[in-house]
Design a protein around this motif. Sequence first.
Motif, PDB file in Angstrom:
ATOM      1  N   SER A 154       0.854  -1.219   0.105  1.00 36.44           N
ATOM      2  CA  SER A 154      -0.053  -0.020   0.112  1.00 36.44           C
ATOM      3  C   SER A 154       0.955   1.149  -0.061  1.00 36.44           C
ATOM      4  O   SER A 154       2.056   1.039   0.368  1.00 36.44           O
ATOM      5  N   GLY A 155       0.356   2.351  -0.429  1.00 30.93           N
ATOM      6  CA  GLY A 155       1.054   3.650  -0.107  1.00 30.93           C
ATOM      7  C   GLY A 155       1.158   4.233  -1.498  1.00 30.93           C
ATOM      8  O   GLY A 155       1.986   5.370  -1.430  1.00 30.93           O
ATOM      9  N   PHE A 166      16.052   6.815  -0.534  1.00 30.80           N
ATOM     10  CA  PHE A 166      15.104   5.735  -0.193  1.00 30.80           C
ATOM     11  C   PHE A 166      15.554   5.215   1.134  1.00 30.80           C
ATOM     12  O   PHE A 166      16.723   4.926   1.165  1.00 30.80           O
ATOM     13  N   THR A 167      14.772   4.639   2.011  1.00 31.39           N
ATOM     14  CA  THR A 167      15.046   4.115   3.359  1.00 31.39           C
ATOM     15  C   THR A 167      13.994   2.806   3.412  1.00 31.39           C
ATOM     16  O   THR A 167      12.922   3.182   3.302  1.00 31.39           O
ATOM     17  N   GLY A 201      10.407  15.867  -6.320  1.00 29.03           N
ATOM     18  CA  GLY A 201      10.928  16.450  -4.998  1.00 29.03           C
ATOM     19  C   GLY A 201       9.989  15.607  -3.811  1.00 29.03           C
ATOM     20  O   GLY A 201      10.476  16.270  -2.674  1.00 29.03           O
ATOM     21  N   GLY A 202       8.969  15.231  -4.205  1.00 33.59           N
ATOM     22  CA  GLY A 202       8.041  14.873  -3.005  1.00 33.59           C
ATOM     23  C   GLY A 202       8.381  13.492  -2.569  1.00 33.59           C
ATOM     24  O   GLY A 202       9.602  12.969  -2.801  1.00 33.59           O
ATOM     25  N   SER A 203       7.771  13.116  -1.608  1.00 29.24           N
ATOM     26  CA  SER A 203       7.695  11.840  -0.903  1.00 29.24           C
ATOM     27  C   SER A 203       6.713  11.146  -0.618  1.00 29.24           C
ATOM     28  O   SER A 203       5.472  11.502  -0.847  1.00 29.24           O
ATOM     29  N   LEU A 204       6.779   9.661  -0.709  1.00 30.16           N
ATOM     30  CA  LEU A 204       5.770   8.708  -0.253  1.00 30.16           C
ATOM     31  C   LEU A 204       6.382   7.356   0.461  1.00 30.16           C
ATOM     32  O   LEU A 204       7.418   7.335   0.392  1.00 30.16           O
ATOM     33  N   ARG A 205       5.577   6.984   1.026  1.00 31.09           N
ATOM     34  CA  ARG A 205       5.918   5.762   2.075  1.00 31.09           C
ATOM     35  C   ARG A 205       5.171   4.412   1.467  1.00 31.09           C
ATOM     36  O   ARG A 205       3.751   4.580   1.534  1.00 31.09           O
ATOM     37  N   LEU A 216      11.593  12.423  -4.882  1.00 30.93           N
ATOM     38  CA  LEU A 216      11.466  11.603  -5.831  1.00 30.93           C
ATOM     39  C   LEU A 216      11.622  12.296  -7.197  1.00 30.93           C
ATOM     40  O   LEU A 216      11.484  13.452  -7.327  1.00 30.93           O
ATOM     41  N   LYS A 217      11.991  11.509  -8.198  1.00 29.15           N
ATOM     42  CA  LYS A 217      12.262  11.876  -9.433  1.00 29.15           C
ATOM     43  C   LYS A 217      11.405  11.257 -10.558  1.00 29.15           C
ATOM     44  O   LYS A 217      10.797  10.137 -10.335  1.00 29.15           O
TER      45      LYS A 217
END
Length: 124
Positions: free
Chosen positions: A7-8, A68-69, A15-19, A86-87
Motif C-alpha cells: 500500500s502507499g 530511499f530508506t 521532489g515529493g515523498s511517499l511511503r 522522488l524523480k
Amino acid sequence: QVQLVESGGGLVQAGGSLRLACAASGRTLMNYYMGWFRQAPGKEDECVARISWSGGSTYYSDSVLGRFTISRDQAKNTVYLQMNSLKPEDTAVYYCAASSRAYASLEPAGYDYWGQGTQVTVSS
C-alpha cells in the motif's frame, strides 16, 4: 505460505515523498530477506532496496541510495520503503518480495513470495 500486501503508492510531484508499506501474513519472517523491486516500461526489473528481517542489514541500489530508506516493524510484520526526493524516473510499479533463501539476492528469481504491486507515478 507468505501473503504480502503493498500500500502507499500514488501520484506525487518531483521532489515529493511517499511511503510504501508491505504487510506480511502467513508465517513468521524470521530469517527472511525482504526486498522492494520496481518494474518500469522498457526497463529491467530492479531491486531498489533489501533488508534482512532478523538482523536489519540493508542494501540500496545506486539509483536510490541516499533518497530511499527501507525499514521493518517486526511487531507489525510490515516492511516500509520511505521514498524522498522522488524523480520522474522513479515512476514504476513497486513490488514487495520475500525470500526464504539462506543468501541475499538482488534478482527476482531469488524471491519466493510477491505482493500485487503498487503504482508510483512522479510528475515533473
